[in-house]
Design a protein around this motif. Structure first.
Motif, PDB file in Angstrom:
ATOM      1  N   LEU A 583       0.847  -1.186   0.000  1.00 60.11           N
ATOM      2  CA  LEU A 583       0.000   0.000   0.000  1.00 60.11           C
ATOM      3  C   LEU A 583       0.890   1.245   0.000  1.00 60.11           C
ATOM      4  CD1 LEU A 583      -2.718  -0.980   2.641  1.00 60.11           C
ATOM      5  CD2 LEU A 583      -3.033  -0.775   0.168  1.00 60.11           C
ATOM      6  N   PRO A 584       0.898   2.000  -1.089  1.00 61.62           N
ATOM      7  CA  PRO A 584       1.739   3.206  -1.126  1.00 61.62           C
ATOM      8  C   PRO A 584       1.373   4.169   0.001  1.00 61.62           C
ATOM      9  CG  PRO A 584       0.853   2.673  -3.301  1.00 61.62           C
ATOM     10  CD  PRO A 584       0.149   1.792  -2.328  1.00 61.62           C
ATOM     11  N   ASP A 585       2.386   4.680   0.655  1.00 59.88           N
ATOM     12  CA  ASP A 585       2.238   5.694   1.712  1.00 59.88           C
ATOM     13  C   ASP A 585       1.626   5.149   2.999  1.00 59.88           C
ATOM     14  OD1 ASP A 585       3.178   7.626  -0.137  1.00 59.88           O
ATOM     15  OD2 ASP A 585       1.136   7.871  -0.917  1.00 59.88           O
ATOM     16  N   PHE A 586       1.396   3.849   3.083  1.00 64.96           N
ATOM     17  CA  PHE A 586       0.816   3.274   4.303  1.00 64.96           C
ATOM     18  C   PHE A 586       1.624   2.051   4.725  1.00 64.96           C
ATOM     19  CE2 PHE A 586      -2.751   5.400   2.241  1.00 64.96           C
ATOM     20  CZ  PHE A 586      -3.259   6.159   3.281  1.00 64.96           C
ATOM     21  N   HIS A 587       1.855   1.958   6.023  1.00 63.13           N
ATOM     22  CA  HIS A 587       2.522   0.778   6.571  1.00 63.13           C
ATOM     23  C   HIS A 587       1.544  -0.113   7.339  1.00 63.13           C
ATOM     24  CE1 HIS A 587       6.457   2.258   5.448  1.00 63.13           C
ATOM     25  NE2 HIS A 587       6.201   3.412   6.044  1.00 63.13           N
ATOM     26  N   LEU A 588       0.425   0.472   7.766  1.00 61.68           N
ATOM     27  CA  LEU A 588      -0.571  -0.274   8.523  1.00 61.68           C
ATOM     28  C   LEU A 588      -1.893  -0.293   7.768  1.00 61.68           C
ATOM     29  CD1 LEU A 588       0.043   0.995  12.175  1.00 61.68           C
ATOM     30  CD2 LEU A 588       0.769  -1.177  11.181  1.00 61.68           C
ATOM     31  N   LEU A 589      -2.505  -1.452   7.703  1.00 66.06           N
ATOM     32  CA  LEU A 589      -3.820  -1.590   7.069  1.00 66.06           C
ATOM     33  C   LEU A 589      -4.829  -0.665   7.734  1.00 66.06           C
ATOM     34  CD1 LEU A 589      -5.836  -3.077   5.198  1.00 66.06           C
ATOM     35  CD2 LEU A 589      -6.049  -4.826   6.991  1.00 66.06           C
ATOM     36  N   LEU A 590      -4.750  -0.544   9.055  1.00 66.15           N
ATOM     37  CA  LEU A 590      -5.679   0.301   9.804  1.00 66.15           C
ATOM     38  C   LEU A 590      -5.666   1.736   9.284  1.00 66.15           C
ATOM     39  CD1 LEU A 590      -7.526   0.994  12.224  1.00 66.15           C
ATOM     40  CD2 LEU A 590      -5.440   1.168  13.617  1.00 66.15           C
ATOM     41  N   ASP A 591      -4.483   2.298   9.057  1.00 63.27           N
ATOM     42  CA  ASP A 591      -4.389   3.685   8.589  1.00 63.27           C
ATOM     43  C   ASP A 591      -5.008   3.846   7.205  1.00 63.27           C
ATOM     44  OD1 ASP A 591      -3.138   4.385  10.936  1.00 63.27           O
ATOM     45  OD2 ASP A 591      -1.126   4.109  10.121  1.00 63.27           O
ATOM     46  N   TRP A 592      -4.798   2.867   6.347  1.00 57.32           N
ATOM     47  CA  TRP A 592      -5.363   2.931   4.989  1.00 57.32           C
ATOM     48  C   TRP A 592      -6.890   2.901   5.032  1.00 57.32           C
ATOM     49  CZ3 TRP A 592      -7.276  -1.388   1.792  1.00 57.32           C
ATOM     50  CH2 TRP A 592      -7.560  -1.005   0.477  1.00 57.32           C
ATOM     51  N   VAL A 593      -7.444   1.986   5.829  1.00 58.56           N
ATOM     52  CA  VAL A 593      -8.902   1.864   5.906  1.00 58.56           C
ATOM     53  C   VAL A 593      -9.496   3.132   6.508  1.00 58.56           C
ATOM     54  CG1 VAL A 593     -10.819   0.562   6.909  1.00 58.56           C
ATOM     55  CG2 VAL A 593      -8.799  -0.648   6.063  1.00 58.56           C
ATOM     56  N   TRP A 594      -8.822   3.713   7.510  1.00 58.78           N
ATOM     57  CA  TRP A 594      -9.362   4.928   8.117  1.00 58.78           C
ATOM     58  C   TRP A 594      -9.346   6.091   7.113  1.00 58.78           C
ATOM     59  CZ3 TRP A 594      -9.408   4.135  13.824  1.00 58.78           C
ATOM     60  CH2 TRP A 594     -10.402   4.920  14.431  1.00 58.78           C
ATOM     61  N   THR A 595      -8.339   6.117   6.249  1.00 59.94           N
ATOM     62  CA  THR A 595      -8.286   7.151   5.220  1.00 59.94           C
ATOM     63  C   THR A 595      -9.418   6.966   4.214  1.00 59.94           C
ATOM     64  OG1 THR A 595      -5.883   7.324   5.456  1.00 59.94           O
ATOM     65  CG2 THR A 595      -6.842   8.177   3.423  1.00 59.94           C
ATOM     66  N   LEU A 596      -9.701   5.742   3.832  1.00 57.63           N
ATOM     67  CA  LEU A 596     -10.825   5.473   2.930  1.00 57.63           C
ATOM     68  C   LEU A 596     -12.142   5.899   3.580  1.00 57.63           C
ATOM     69  CD1 LEU A 596      -9.862   1.947   1.508  1.00 57.63           C
ATOM     70  CD2 LEU A 596      -9.650   4.167   0.370  1.00 57.63           C
ATOM     71  N   HIS A 597     -12.279   5.641   4.881  1.00 58.62           N
ATOM     72  CA  HIS A 597     -13.477   6.069   5.605  1.00 58.62           C
ATOM     73  C   HIS A 597     -13.619   7.591   5.568  1.00 58.62           C
ATOM     74  CE1 HIS A 597     -16.552   6.430   8.628  1.00 58.62           C
ATOM     75  NE2 HIS A 597     -15.725   6.902   9.556  1.00 58.62           N
ATOM     76  N   ARG A 598     -12.512   8.297   5.756  1.00 55.84           N
ATOM     77  CA  ARG A 598     -12.532   9.762   5.703  1.00 55.84           C
ATOM     78  C   ARG A 598     -12.961  10.264   4.317  1.00 55.84           C
ATOM     79  NH1 ARG A 598      -6.807  12.220   5.166  1.00 55.84           N
ATOM     80  NH2 ARG A 598      -7.287  11.423   3.088  1.00 55.84           N
ATOM     81  N   ASP A 599     -12.525   9.550   3.280  1.00 55.33           N
ATOM     82  CA  ASP A 599     -12.810   9.971   1.908  1.00 55.33           C
ATOM     83  C   ASP A 599     -14.154   9.476   1.388  1.00 55.33           C
ATOM     84  OD1 ASP A 599     -10.340  11.158   1.974  1.00 55.33           O
ATOM     85  OD2 ASP A 599      -9.307   9.520   0.924  1.00 55.33           O
TER      86      ASP A 599
END
Length: 706
Positions: A583-599
């Motif tokens: 995942l570009p710019d992400f090391h944790l799955l949690l951070d990526w999913v939270w960003t998708l939730h924000r968007d």
């Protein structure tokens, strides 16, 4: 050996040693008390309630409640319509026939829950009207909370037990033994017996084909089914044979089951069945004998049994004191010799542990695993290696965990800690301990073998396994949540698992989740909110599953278990490990999913390999649940009981902020007042933004990982 001394671990204990005399006296008292208890039990035998029907008709019709498409005709209970002249009339039908009275199946007492034993023996004819079409769907012996008919839409694969809306809900309060003639994706085949709890997805199932039994053969065959339940040992046994043959010596299905956890105190007994389309069959019960232990007058039995209950209470107390004395005694011996305990001392300790399962012979396990052959290896962890085995003569498949830390003392410590936790746990979504073995320093635990391996193997195509479909992912998470709720809230003592991750979630033959690897699990002391093991430091675990507060305290609570569960939920839905490398710019799955939730693009997190084959509402609910469980503040995470309700769809997931909240240290809750750990006082800590503030937690109430 001289009569004046008793040899243990290369040093002697004089018979006049006060400690030895005390232990010996305690043993005598226990034996006397247990003898008195047996006599008291014999003096008050249990009464039984019996119902016996060699046929069914007008003479006993009032004994039963018939509902939906059930009736009696031609001397039999027709659980679904019996006409074969118009096949369309019997398609997609369901029915129930229950005795019109209830049975008291359990009641609480001072000595623990008393559960009734029962025997249900019935003859069935499940008739296939056409030899050109397969039969369908099935018949079940049923324990139900009320005399209501089957829920709407309970035809087809729901067997008159549940429907698509309520299947799997804890509120169903049903237990059933099914004779199933249609293979669903969760069934072993189209000819099996299954034990069902609140769902048509069997908790345990067994094919009848290897036994030469065909539930609905071409041509009518009558079968006898025996279902026995022992309320003391909490064991259910099911047998089946062609009518006229004796009961087999080996059961078709056998399970440990605490009925008090799943059925109402006063429940109904009877039968349920269904047909499908285009498959159908006639579901006929020809005769039925039922014997149930009479607990109806529980209060009277309590009064009558107060004497022996007091005796049991005293005996248990004496045993507890003796266990403590023996423990201190063994510690004194270890300190005196400053060496590892001998096999005799360790084995003696194990045999006195409450609820201890079977002790296996080492040679038996050595043969079962082909001498612990590398080709039988199932996996390896920090505490040992797990091998597959097949018990000679029994044919039963097992998993054998061999403890293998370099320091033998550490291995014994690992072995005892895991054994003393798992041997007392009883839940359908936990890997079941079968027994143990200790031979010349070799420490082994024996578990049920899980034919479908671990969850991570199915998520990441391990060993060429097919990708796990959406419905099974939801099913696995629901089962895992149930096990977490049991550990935190339903077991006699609170247990923190401390190592929840996909590789520790095993899958049985029906793809039911079984949480395993209790090497780090600990029991929480009464009156505390978590386990404290302050003499050990360090925090082992897998990055991505570890709650942020644990890096500051080296300790864990129920909330850190919930965090790990949240990471696992996101992993299962997304099909990605908690620590991602793709995942570009992400090391944790949690951070990526939270960003998708924000968007506003939360559903983009769903595993792309599913090719859109998932339920949108379920996916959204699971992703929000995963984020809620992964909240940086422990006090904001849902409890295990709420997680179960959210997964069932009866409760909405908590509101999740669009932006991931910052982790604050000192943590707001539940570590209020841990001044010795954080250097801060309670007054400097913030309360949960939800408005709920839990009780103060002290340094004695937090968990330390070893």
């Amino acid at each position: 050996m001289e009569l004046s001394q008793f040899q243990i671990h290369q040093f002697s204990i004089p018979l006049l040693d006060p400690m030895w005399l005390f232990c010996k006296s305690l043993l005598v008292v226990v034996l006397l008390l247990l003898t008195g208890t047996s006599a008291a039990n014999a003096a008050f035998p249990s009464d039984n309630i019996s119902h016996s029907y060699s046929s069914f008709g007008p003479e006993n019709r009032n004994d039963f409640n018939f509902s939906a498409d059930a009736n009696d005709n031609q001397g039999a209970l027709q659980i679904t319509p019996d006409s074969i002249n118009t096949p369309s009339y019997i398609l997609n039908k369901s029915g129930r026939v229950l005795l019109s009275r209830t049975f008291r199946l359990w009641y609480p007492s001072e000595a623990g829950t008393v559960i009734a034993s029962f025997n249900s023996t019935f003859s069935v004819n499940i008739y296939r009207p056409s030899n050109t079409t397969p039969p369908g769907e099935g018949l079940a012996f049923l324990i139900a909370p009320d005399a209501h008919g089957p829920p709407p839409g309970s035809y087809g694969g729901y067997l008159g037990l549940t429907n698509s809306t309520v299947d799997g809900k804890l509120s169903n309060r049903i237990v059933a033994v099914e004779l199933d003639t249609v293979k669903q994706f969760y069934d072993p085949d189209d000819n099996h017996i299954g034990l069902n709890i609140n769902s048509v997805v069997s908790n345990l199932s067994a094919s009848l084909t290897p036994l030469g039994i065909q539930i609905a053969p071409q041509g009518a065959v009558n079968y006898t089914v025996w279902i026995s339940y022992d309320g003391v040992s909490k064991q259910m046994r099911v047998d089946m044979a062609e009518q006229g043959n004796p009961r087999p010596t080996k059961p078709v299905l056998e399970a440990e089951l605490d009925l008090s956890h799943y059925v109402n105190q006063d429940s109904y007994m009877g039968f349920a069945a269904s047909t499908g389309s285009p498959d159908y069959q006639l579901n006929c019960v020809l005769a039925w004998d039922l014997v149930v232990q009479d607990l109806e007058y529980g209060d009277k039995n309590k009064k009558r049994g107060n004497g022996w209950k007091l005796t049991v209470g005293v005996a248990v107390g004496v045993v507890a004191v003796a266990a403590v004395v023996l423990w201190f005694f063994s510690k004194r011996c270890w300190r005196k010799k400053k060496t590892n305990p001998s096999p005799s001392v360790l084995e003696g300790t194990l045999k006195f542990l409450p609820g201890m399962p079977r002790e296996f012979d080492y040679k038996e396990l050595w043969r079962a695993t082909n001498g612990f052959d590398e080709r039988m290896k199932l996996g390896q962890g920090g505490f040992g290696i797990v091998y597959k085995g097949v018990l000679a003569g029994e044919g039963a498949e097992i998993a054998v965990k061999r403890f293998s830390r370099e320091d033998n003392m550490n291995s014994q410590d690992d072995f005892l800690k895991e054994l003393t936790i798992i041997n007392r746990l009883r839940h359908k979504h936990l890997v079941r301990l079968l027994g143990w073995c200790h031979k010349k320093g070799i420490l082994l635990l024996v578990y049920d073998y899980m034919p479908n391996g671990s969850l991570d193997q199915h998520l990441y195509d391990g060993g060429g396994r097919p990708l796990l479909p959406w419905n099974l992912r939801v099913h696995v998470l629901s089962g895992l949540a149930s096990s977490l709720h049991y550990l935190h809230n339903e077991y006699d003592e609170c247990v923190v698992h401390r190592d929840i991750k996909s590789s520790n979630v095993m899958l049985d033959a029906s793809f039911n989740a079984r949480l395993g690897d209790f090497g780090l699990a600990r029991v929480v002391d009464t009156g505390k909110t978590s386990y404290a093991e302050l003499e050990v430091a360090g925090f082992p675990g897998t990055r991505g599953y570890i709650a942020p507060e644990c890096f500051h305290t080296n300790r864990a609570t129920r909330e850190s278990d919930v965090f790990a569960f949240g990471a696992l939920v996101l992993e299962v839905v997304a099909g990605r490990r908690p620590c991602c490398t793709d995942l570009p710019d992400f090391h944790l799955l949690l951070d990526w999913v939270w960003t998708l939730h924000r968007d506003g693009a939360l559903l983009r997190a769903v595993d792309a390999r599913l090719s859109g084959e998932f339920v949108v509402d379920e996916a959204r609910r699971l992703l929000l649940l995963g984020l809620a469980c992964s909240h940086p503040l422990p006090g904001e995470r849902p409890k295990a009981a709420s997680i179960v309700q959210i997964l069932l769809g009866s409760v909405e997931p908590p509101s999740v902020p669009l932006f991931k909240p910052a982790f604050m240290w000192p943590v707001a809750v539940p570590f209020i007042g841990v001044a010795d750990l954080t250097g801060a006082s309670a007054s400097t800590l913030n309360a949960s933004s939800s408005g709920w503030t839990p009780p103060l937690v002290t340094s004695e109430d937090v968990v330390s990982y070893d």
